[in-house]
Design an enzyme around this catalytic site. Structure first.
Site, PDB file in Angstrom:
ATOM      1  N   SER A  20       0.881  -1.175  -0.058  1.00 46.87           N
ATOM      2  CA  SER A  20       0.028   0.001  -0.049  1.00 46.87           C
ATOM      3  C   SER A  20       0.931   1.238  -0.066  1.00 46.87           C
ATOM      4  O   SER A  20       2.102   1.163  -0.201  1.00 46.87           O
ATOM      5  CB  SER A  20      -1.095   0.068   0.990  1.00 46.87           C
ATOM      6  N   LYS A  21       0.133   2.290  -0.004  1.00 45.10           N
ATOM      7  CA  LYS A  21       0.911   3.713  -0.161  1.00 45.10           C
ATOM      8  C   LYS A  21       1.986   3.833   0.946  1.00 45.10           C
ATOM      9  O   LYS A  21       2.962   4.437   0.783  1.00 45.10           O
ATOM     10  CB  LYS A  21      -0.188   4.561   0.342  1.00 45.10           C
ATOM     11  N   ARG A  22       1.723   3.264   1.981  1.00 43.60           N
ATOM     12  CA  ARG A  22       2.889   3.335   3.206  1.00 43.60           C
ATOM     13  C   ARG A  22       4.260   2.610   3.105  1.00 43.60           C
ATOM     14  O   ARG A  22       4.926   2.913   3.671  1.00 43.60           O
ATOM     15  CB  ARG A  22       2.403   3.136   4.568  1.00 43.60           C
ATOM     16  N   GLY A  58       5.561   3.242  -0.065  1.00 40.11           N
ATOM     17  CA  GLY A  58       6.359   4.181  -1.132  1.00 40.11           C
ATOM     18  C   GLY A  58       5.275   4.148  -2.188  1.00 40.11           C
ATOM     19  O   GLY A  58       4.206   3.941  -2.287  1.00 40.11           O
TER      20      GLY A  58
END
Ligand code: GLU
Length: 490
Positions: free
Chosen positions: A249-251, A253
């Site tokens: 996911s986004k977290r 990167g």
């Protein structure tokens, strides 16, 4: 004749999971001399994001994954947007309804919610209990005018087996499925229904998609059978996980193709990396362009287990492409990143002797991304306005000003400004002064670039040219004392 499709829902940007699905479809189509179809699955209009379909198409194109048939290029099986195929879905629904294979369900969202809660409470999985399954024609008549969905009448007994080309047969007992919705109360077909009609109408031979769809496949198979359509082959590609094996996911990167571009990852490198994310090449060679990958691409070589995303490996791959593509090609791509730094290499505040291709050659051995590359070549185009403080502290001392002035003078006079001559010159001066070369080399690098690391000193000096090199050395020579005093001040 193999026909495959990538069928994104336009609900966001093209992320690496989607790009990899598109890529595997593309590679399989090319390998089999088949057709790669792009279909936009926009029946869920509430989730649609304006501009998303165009952005996805742009993302796919930027990766070189051009489709043979699709909403923009057309083709004999159009339209390639689900929202434009409503009539065909309706026909198929009418047929199922006439054969009593689907039935109207009048349960309200509140009623269904209450049932779900009770099931949850009892520790049972959520499952439609068949409330409206046996309504008579009379019952239905009395409910006329009320909103309803259409549900598929699931065979009560037995199981449906998905013969997956990657994971083998996967069995789904009907007891764990339920009478799923095929058409919503607003009249729109749901994904599981529309996809079956489309895959049939578009003569899709192989459905290659993410593993997250595996649980949809038995429902789709039941619909293919109900409609009397031939089944395509199915291949569910394992997930891409983050390094900690959680869902990517986004977290973790960057995950969208546009973000990678902004980070200075070359599309060739991203595609090459994605090819290896879940697929193993027959010859174990890791570095190959799209055409080479297509030659060897078979579904048998898709891994059975989840692929783990590794940003470092992507950057390693990118660095390799930066080193191996023609410099002129890399030069074109680094321009926007130089522009982000306020540098136009055609009209720089300072002009080095090398052209942009030469600048690329100078720094590419040490560049991981285009952002990195632009940053590393920036010193060529603008005067040095500050020096790395730790470098000053370490390499500037009492004699530095004098050394730099001596070097500037010698450089002004040296006949030939080539790396070899400069190298020899530094040796001679160091010998004359009775000091080690390093005492001259480190301060020179700081003077010319403001930094302590970068390309080989004599190569960068030759690239910068005599005039700028001498001017920068002179300036640092006169600043050296003050700089080193400031750096060692408590
Ligand atoms: N529209 C689906 C999605 O974006 C893809 C469905 C499919 O490939 O069958 O996940």
């Amino acid at each position: 004749m193999v026909r495959v499709r990538y069928a994104p829902s336009p609900t966001g940007t093209l992320h690496i999971g989607g790009a990899r699905t598109a890529l595997f479809n593309y590679l399989y189509a090319r390998h089999e001399a088949g057709t790669f179809v792009l279909r936009i699955e926009d029946t869920d209009q509430a989730r649609e994001v304006e501009g998303s379909a165009d952005a996805m198409m742009e993302g796919l194109r930027s990766l070189g994954l051009q489709w043979d048939e699709g909403p923009d290029v057309g083709g004999p099986y159009g339209p390639y947007r689900q929202s434009l195929r409503q009539t065909r879905y309706q026909e198929a629904l009418d047929e199922l309804r006439a054969r009593d294979l689907v039935y109207p369900c009048f349960c309200t969202p509140d009623e269904l919610q209450t049932i779900r809660k009770a099931q949850q409470h009892a520790g049972r999985p959520p499952r439609y209990p068949g409330t409206c399954r046996h309504l008579s024609a009379g019952d239905i008549k009395t409910r006329e005018g009320r909103p309803f969905v259409l549900r598929f009448r699931l065979p009560e007994q037995g199981a449906t087996v998905v013969d997956d080309l990657i994971r083998g047969p996967v069995r789904f007992e009907h007891a764990v499925l339920d009478d799923f919705v095929v058409r919503k109360s607003d009249g729109m077909p749901v994904y599981n229904f529309a996809v079956v009609v489309d895959d049939h109408e578009m003569a899709i031979t192989h459905v290659i998609r993410g593993e997250e769809h595996l649980s949809n496949t038995p429902k789709q198979i039941l619909l293919f059978q109900a409609l009397g359509f031939d089944l395509p082959a199915f291949a569910h590609v394992p997930m891409i996980l983050a390094p900690d094996r959680s869902k990517l996911s986004k977290r973790h990167g960057a995950t969208s193709v546009a973000e990678y571009r902004a980070l200075g990852i070359l599309p060739e490198a991203l595609v090459n990396y994605l090819t290896l994310l879940g697929w193993s090449p027959p010859d174990q060679e890791e570095f190959f362009p799209l055409t080479h990958a297509a030659e060897g691409f078979t579904l048998e070589r898709i891994q059975h287990t989840a692929a783990v995303y590794d940003q470092k490996k992507l950057e390693w791959m990118n660095a390799r492409y930066l080193r191996e593509l023609p410099p002129a090609d890399v030069a074109v791509r680094v321009r926007p990143f130089l522009a982000d730094l306020g540098i136009d290499p055609d009209r720089p505040p300072e002009r080095p002797v090398v052209d942009l291709d030469g600048a690329v050659e100078l720094v590419r051995e040490r560049s991981r991304t285009l952002v990195d590359m632009a940053d590393q070549m920036a010193f060529l185009y603008r005067p040095v306005t500050s020096y790395d403080p730790a470098g000053v502290k370490k390499h500037f001392g009492p004699g530095t000003g004098e050394h730099l002035a001596t070097l500037a003078e010698a450089l002004e006079r040296v006949a030939d400004f080539s790396p070899d001559t400069l190298n020899a010159l530094y040796q001679t001066i160091a010998d004359d002064l009775g000091i080690g070369r390093a005492v001259l080399i480190h301060p020179t690098r700081l003077a010319l670039t403001g930094r302590t690391v970068g390309p080989g000193l004599f190569e960068l000096m030759a690239a910068l040219g005599r005039t700028a090199s001498v001017a920068r050395l002179r300036r640092a020579a006169s600043d050296a004392e003050a700089l080193s005093a400031a750096a060692s001040a408590p």
